[in-house]
Design a protein around this motif. Structure first.
Motif, PDB file in Angstrom:
ATOM      1  N   VAL A   1      22.220   2.611  67.599  1.00 25.14           N
ATOM      2  CA  VAL A   1      20.851   2.113  68.264  1.00 25.14           C
ATOM      3  C   VAL A   1      21.534   0.675  68.940  1.00 25.14           C
ATOM      4  CG1 VAL A   1      18.678   0.789  68.359  1.00 25.14           C
ATOM      5  CG2 VAL A   1      19.166   2.803  66.863  1.00 25.14           C
TER       6      VAL A   1
ATOM      7  N   ARG B   1      14.200   8.854  65.910  1.00 23.78           N
ATOM      8  CA  ARG B   1      15.750   8.811  65.604  1.00 23.78           C
ATOM      9  C   ARG B   1      16.230   9.776  64.427  1.00 23.78           C
ATOM     10  NH1 ARG B   1      19.038   4.783  62.677  1.00 23.78           N
ATOM     11  NH2 ARG B   1      21.113   5.024  63.566  1.00 23.78           N
TER      12      ARG B   1
ATOM     13  N   GLN C   1       3.579  -0.264  65.400  1.00 22.65           N
ATOM     14  CA  GLN C   1       3.624   1.087  65.171  1.00 22.65           C
ATOM     15  C   GLN C   1       4.354   2.211  66.185  1.00 22.65           C
ATOM     16  OE1 GLN C   1      -0.536   1.937  66.900  1.00 22.65           O
ATOM     17  NE2 GLN C   1      -1.591   0.580  65.427  1.00 22.65           N
TER      18      GLN C   1
ATOM     19  N   HIS D   1      10.567   0.683  58.094  1.00 20.59           N
ATOM     20  CA  HIS D   1       9.262   0.780  58.694  1.00 20.59           C
ATOM     21  C   HIS D   1       8.702  -0.651  58.631  1.00 20.59           C
ATOM     22  CE1 HIS D   1       7.246   4.848  59.261  1.00 20.59           C
ATOM     23  NE2 HIS D   1       8.259   4.842  59.949  1.00 20.59           N
ATOM     24  N   LEU D   2       8.149  -1.020  59.584  1.00 17.69           N
ATOM     25  CA  LEU D   2       7.371  -2.394  59.586  1.00 17.69           C
ATOM     26  C   LEU D   2       5.931  -2.042  59.163  1.00 17.69           C
ATOM     27  CD1 LEU D   2       8.432  -3.539  63.015  1.00 17.69           C
ATOM     28  CD2 LEU D   2       8.736  -4.693  60.933  1.00 17.69           C
TER      29      LEU D   2
ATOM     30  N   LEU E   1       7.585   0.768  67.154  1.00 18.19           N
ATOM     31  CA  LEU E   1       8.828   0.588  66.624  1.00 18.19           C
ATOM     32  C   LEU E   1       9.175   1.605  65.553  1.00 18.19           C
ATOM     33  CD1 LEU E   1       9.311  -3.053  66.580  1.00 18.19           C
ATOM     34  CD2 LEU E   1      10.043  -1.573  68.376  1.00 18.19           C
ATOM     35  N   ASN E   2       8.074   1.616  64.584  1.00 29.61           N
ATOM     36  CA  ASN E   2       7.921   2.540  63.291  1.00 29.61           C
ATOM     37  C   ASN E   2       8.277   4.130  64.025  1.00 29.61           C
ATOM     38  OD1 ASN E   2       7.683   0.649  61.551  1.00 29.61           O
ATOM     39  ND2 ASN E   2       5.619   1.170  61.336  1.00 29.61           N
TER      40      ASN E   2
ATOM     41  N   LEU F   1      11.873   4.632  65.283  1.00 30.70           N
ATOM     42  CA  LEU F   1      12.705   4.834  63.892  1.00 30.70           C
ATOM     43  C   LEU F   1      12.328   6.183  63.273  1.00 30.70           C
ATOM     44  CD1 LEU F   1      12.087   1.233  62.002  1.00 30.70           C
ATOM     45  CD2 LEU F   1      14.202   2.059  63.176  1.00 30.70           C
ATOM     46  N   ASP F   2      11.282   6.859  63.143  1.00 30.21           N
ATOM     47  CA  ASP F   2      11.207   8.101  62.835  1.00 30.21           C
ATOM     48  C   ASP F   2      11.734   9.023  63.756  1.00 30.21           C
ATOM     49  OD1 ASP F   2       9.527   7.076  60.693  1.00 30.21           O
ATOM     50  OD2 ASP F   2       7.766   7.270  61.620  1.00 30.21           O
TER      51      ASP F   2
ATOM     52  N   ALA G   1       2.725  -1.749  59.989  1.00 33.26           N
ATOM     53  CA  ALA G   1       1.900  -1.695  61.215  1.00 33.26           C
ATOM     54  C   ALA G   1       0.403  -1.584  60.788  1.00 33.26           C
ATOM     55  CB  ALA G   1       2.046  -0.416  62.106  1.00 33.26           C
ATOM     56  N   ILE G   2      -0.261  -2.215  61.542  1.00 32.16           N
ATOM     57  CA  ILE G   2      -1.876  -2.191  61.369  1.00 32.16           C
ATOM     58  C   ILE G   2      -2.238  -0.997  62.205  1.00 32.16           C
ATOM     59  CG2 ILE G   2      -4.131  -3.194  61.813  1.00 32.16           C
ATOM     60  CD1 ILE G   2      -2.565  -5.792  61.949  1.00 32.16           C
TER      61      ILE G   2
ATOM     62  N   GLN H   1      13.803  -5.732  55.836  1.00 35.09           N
ATOM     63  CA  GLN H   1      14.725  -4.820  55.740  1.00 35.09           C
ATOM     64  C   GLN H   1      15.065  -4.119  57.121  1.00 35.09           C
ATOM     65  OE1 GLN H   1      15.999  -3.746  52.359  1.00 35.09           O
ATOM     66  NE2 GLN H   1      17.693  -2.980  53.225  1.00 35.09           N
ATOM     67  N   ARG H   2      16.472  -4.172  57.575  1.00 35.15           N
ATOM     68  CA  ARG H   2      16.433  -3.551  59.038  1.00 35.15           C
ATOM     69  C   ARG H   2      16.310  -2.123  59.169  1.00 35.15           C
ATOM     70  NH1 ARG H   2      21.549  -4.498  60.327  1.00 35.15           N
ATOM     71  NH2 ARG H   2      20.792  -3.947  62.449  1.00 35.15           N
ATOM     72  N   MET H   3      15.988  -1.702  60.233  1.00 38.07           N
ATOM     73  CA  MET H   3      15.847  -0.085  60.558  1.00 38.07           C
ATOM     74  C   MET H   3      14.567   0.428  59.603  1.00 38.07           C
ATOM     75  SD  MET H   3      18.197  -0.141  62.893  1.00 38.07           S
ATOM     76  CE  MET H   3      18.601   1.758  62.995  1.00 38.07           C
TER      77      MET H   3
ATOM     78  N   HIS I   1      15.742  -6.190  64.246  1.00 37.57           N
ATOM     79  CA  HIS I   1      15.206  -5.166  63.418  1.00 37.57           C
ATOM     80  C   HIS I   1      15.777  -3.772  63.463  1.00 37.57           C
ATOM     81  CE1 HIS I   1      12.111  -3.891  60.111  1.00 37.57           C
ATOM     82  NE2 HIS I   1      11.948  -2.864  61.063  1.00 37.57           N
ATOM     83  N   MET I   2      15.656  -3.502  64.753  1.00 37.03           N
ATOM     84  CA  MET I   2      15.940  -2.152  65.265  1.00 37.03           C
ATOM     85  C   MET I   2      17.419  -1.441  65.792  1.00 37.03           C
ATOM     86  SD  MET I   2      12.892  -0.780  65.547  1.00 37.03           S
ATOM     87  CE  MET I   2      12.940   0.676  66.517  1.00 37.03           C
ATOM     88  N   THR I   3      18.362  -2.440  65.511  1.00 42.45           N
ATOM     89  CA  THR I   3      19.418  -1.922  66.088  1.00 42.45           C
ATOM     90  C   THR I   3      20.760  -1.943  65.147  1.00 42.45           C
ATOM     91  OG1 THR I   3      20.240  -4.079  66.728  1.00 42.45           O
ATOM     92  CG2 THR I   3      19.090  -2.829  68.412  1.00 42.45           C
ATOM     93  N   THR I   4      21.764  -1.069  65.552  1.00 40.92           N
ATOM     94  CA  THR I   4      23.107  -1.058  64.775  1.00 40.92           C
ATOM     95  C   THR I   4      24.192  -1.821  65.564  1.00 40.92           C
ATOM     96  OG1 THR I   4      23.819   0.810  66.150  1.00 40.92           O
ATOM     97  CG2 THR I   4      22.577   1.190  63.775  1.00 40.92           C
TER      98      THR I   4
ATOM     99  N   PRO J   1       8.666  -7.892  63.090  1.00 40.56           N
ATOM    100  CA  PRO J   1       9.730  -7.975  62.657  1.00 40.56           C
ATOM    101  C   PRO J   1      10.196  -9.096  62.441  1.00 40.56           C
ATOM    102  CG  PRO J   1       9.583  -7.299  65.008  1.00 40.56           C
ATOM    103  CD  PRO J   1       8.184  -7.566  64.699  1.00 40.56           C
ATOM    104  N   ALA J   2      11.060  -9.576  61.343  1.00 41.49           N
ATOM    105  CA  ALA J   2      11.564 -10.838  60.883  1.00 41.49           C
ATOM    106  C   ALA J   2      12.963 -10.632  60.296  1.00 41.49           C
ATOM    107  CB  ALA J   2      10.479 -11.566  60.286  1.00 41.49           C
TER     108      ALA J   2
END
Lengths: 290, 333
Positions: free
Chosen positions: A47, A202, A193, B266-267, A195-196, A199-200, B269-270, B262-264, A221-224, B257-258
């Motif tokens: 990513v 991927r 939602q 699940h956040l 972003l999750n 991730l799924d 989510a609401i 834990q990276r990568m 949060h999202m990248t390598t 995200p912060a």
């Protein structure tokens, strides 16, 4: 290290430059170098985050990855072959995109089902019934209820529309997805939602992403891998852990400091810097080949 | 009290029924104080600012038991009296500067006009003040800028001009609605620092309307969290962020995200989306997205302030809420 060092390179940019001609006034012509001599490699499963401010060239760069814009110099390679050697259709089956605004990227007159099936129709894939079946599957894949199949985009919330955009992008089973600010038009509670979901997907489809964003915490949060762009150049390219842990580049440091994380009473960070200072455009020491 | 708003309600008649955009919210701001109204799109935060300024769309219906600025009741003011107040004692900064800057006049003309509309001063004096303020907001060669048109400036510079223009009449209160949302992160930080410094220097009250919890945590003295037309939690910035009691506030804090997450992975989510506010609405507005919803939530929930807690709009006891906060945010909360 992101653990993907041995994966094959799927997309590569070699010394890519893109200039635009600006017209200023009647006779003055100026050239703008939007992307300036950029090289990078995207490995299977990466990513790659591209972060930078407006005008840094990140959108121009992503358009060249998609073949929507030709480089002025340098080349883009897919599986080691020039992007130009693929015809549009072949390319569309490998690389797809998700753009920022789910409000303007969907045809307001189409039904959700027809919008998702559109790429299949254009590529002449399957019968009408098969395409409908696949569109229903895709609705499910992106977490939308099947009752929305006959709805129009106007009946959907922003988050739901972005799911439709993602479903459409997946219709041709691409292996690379370029996402340009996929959540910046969305509310923060909905951002998580989406972003999750990315991730799924991927994991489920073994996707490789390019994620373009100005939002550092999203990128972190999202990248390598992360490429930091400033005035058309990649000033730092590193695996995400390293970049966010101990960046050496002055511009990256300023970007990191400007991220407004929750910190009661911390005040607003002082990030003022001289935008004319050429030091910010000098790339961090060239990375060791990994 | 500089601004005191009690039980503000905004109804907007639409083809499909009445939109209950704001449903009885109360807040106040003192001189030198920053109140942040935070919430997502459609929560009513922008309309709230427009209601204070009497700038709501014509069909909107505003009601309040108190709407007072410096002790003066704004509800009965004539349009002329409100025009005199607006841009003078109360100034507003919008997200998109081009909504307030006129593209066909120079920066200088517009700044000078603002002052001369409200004060008997010469053009020369007004010009001097414009130069002084452009310099104050960090714009280089302010004299030359006066002759420029808005489109000749970058977004960040335009927003600086907006801030300078808002200060022309030395206002007591600034309402800023997402003033930096469209800007780059480094420019956003510069502008917010500037706004904080100017506010302290001139002792103004500031109402900052934003969706950005990080900015709120760093700038606010007081916070009002809005959801679907109501304030669901309010208190000092410290209490809201260190002791969030409403499930929505907790959810907002948890879903970002912060670096410490834990990276990568699940956040939190609401789920779902904001409810429609058209027609009759009853019960807790958040219950459809809340993990702790129970049958009692189908009745309206009042903003309450039990002993040892700040005001929040939830049936859960504060102790239960705190347990939930620890579960969703980790031990740090």
């Amino acid at each position: 290290m992101s653990g993907l060092e041995n994966h094959p390179v799927v997309l590569e940019m070699r010394d890519v430059t893109r200039t635009f001609r600006l017209s200023r006034g009647w006779l003055r012509r100026e050239m703008l170098t939007a992307v300036d001599n950029v090289s990078l490699q995207l490995r299977k499963g990466d990513v790659l985050g591209i972060v930078g401010e407006s005008g840094s060239g990140k959108t121009t760069l992503s358009k060249m990855m998609l073949g929507l814009l030709a480089p002025s110099a340098g080349e883009v390679l897919l599986d080691g072959k020039p992007l130009t050697s693929f015809d549009r259709r072949a390319l569309a089956r490998r690389i797809q995109f998700v753009f920022q605004d789910p409000y303007s990227s969907l045809n307001p007159r189409g039904s959700i089902g027809a919008i998702i099936a559109q790429p299949l129709r254009i590529h002449g894939i399957g019968t009408r019934a098969e395409r409908e079946k696949r569109a229903r599957e895709l609705l499910d894949v992106v977490g939308l209820p099947s009752r929305l199949f006959d709805s129009s985009p106007g009946q959907l919330s922003g988050g739901q529309r972005q799911r439709v955009v993602i479903a459409r992008a997946l219709a041709l089973r691409p292996d690379i997805l370029v996402c340009d600010e996929p959540t910046s038009a969305l509310d923060v509670s909905v951002q998580a939602q989406i972003l999750n979901l990315l991730l799924d997907l991927r994991k489920e489809f073994d996707l490789t992403y390019v994620l373009v964003s100005h939002n550092l915490t999203v990128i972190e949060h999202m990248t390598t891998e992360v490429a930091v762009m400033y005035l058309g150049r990649i000033v730092e390219l590193a695996d995400a852990e390293n970049l966010f842990g101990n960046s050496s580049h002055p511009y990256t440091k300023i970007l990191l400091r400007s991220a407004m994380t929750i910190a009661p009473g911390a005040g607003i960070p002082d990030v003022e810097f001289d935008r004319g200072d050429p030091a910010f455009r000098v790339p961090a020491a060239a990375r060791q080949s990994r | 009290m500089l601004l005191d708003v009690q039980d503000l309600t905004i109804d907007i008649p639409t083809a499909s029924g009445v939109l209950h955009a704001v449903q009885g919210i109360s807040f106040s701001v003192d001189e030198g104080e920053t109140l942040c109204i935070v919430g997502e799109s459609g929560c009513g935060k922008s309309l709230t600012a427009l209601a204070v300024m009497d700038l709501l769309p014509r069909r909107a219906i505003r009601a309040a038991t108190s709407l007072a600025f410096s002790g003066r009741d704004l509800r009965g003011l004539s349009r002329e009296a409100m025009n005199r107040l607006r841009g003078d004692r109360i100034a507003m900064i919008f997200q998109e500067p081009m909504t307030s800057l006129n593209p066909v006049f120079t920066i200088g003309d517009q700044m000078i006009d603002v002052l001369r509309q409200h004060r008997k001063v010469s053009r020369r004096e007004a010009r001097d003040r414009a130069v002084y303020l452009l310099d104050k907001v960090g714009i280089s060669s302010p004299e030359a800028r006066l002759a420029q048109y808005p489109h000749q400036l970058s977004g960040g510079l335009r927003q600086r001009v907006m801030i300078a223009m808002a200060l022309m009449c030395d206002p007591k209160l600034i309402l800023a609605d997402e003033p930096t949302t469209a800007l780059d992160v480094t420019i956003q930080a510069e502008l917010l620092r500037l706004l904080m410094a100017l506010q302290q220097e001139f002792g103004m009250g500031l109402v900052l309307i934003t969706h950005d919890l990080g900015i709120v945590s760093r700038m606010a003295d007081k916070v009002a969290v809005m959801y679907a037309g109501q304030i669901v939690e309010s208190g000092t910035a410290e209490t809201i962020f260190n002791d969030p009691l409403h499930p929505y506030t907790q959810g907002l804090m948890a879903c970002l995200p912060a670096p410490e997450r834990q990276r990568m992975q699940h956040l939190k989510a609401i789920p779902g989306a904001v409810p429609a506010l058209v027609g009759a609405i009853e019960g807790c507005r958040f219950r459809g997205r809340c993990a702790h919803a129970q049958p009692v939530c189908e009745r309206d929930v009042a903003l309450r302030e039990p002993a040892g807690a700040h005001p929040y709009r939830c049936v859960l006891p504060a102790e239960t809420s705190r347990d939930n906060a620890r579960a969703v945010l980790g031990a740090g909360a």
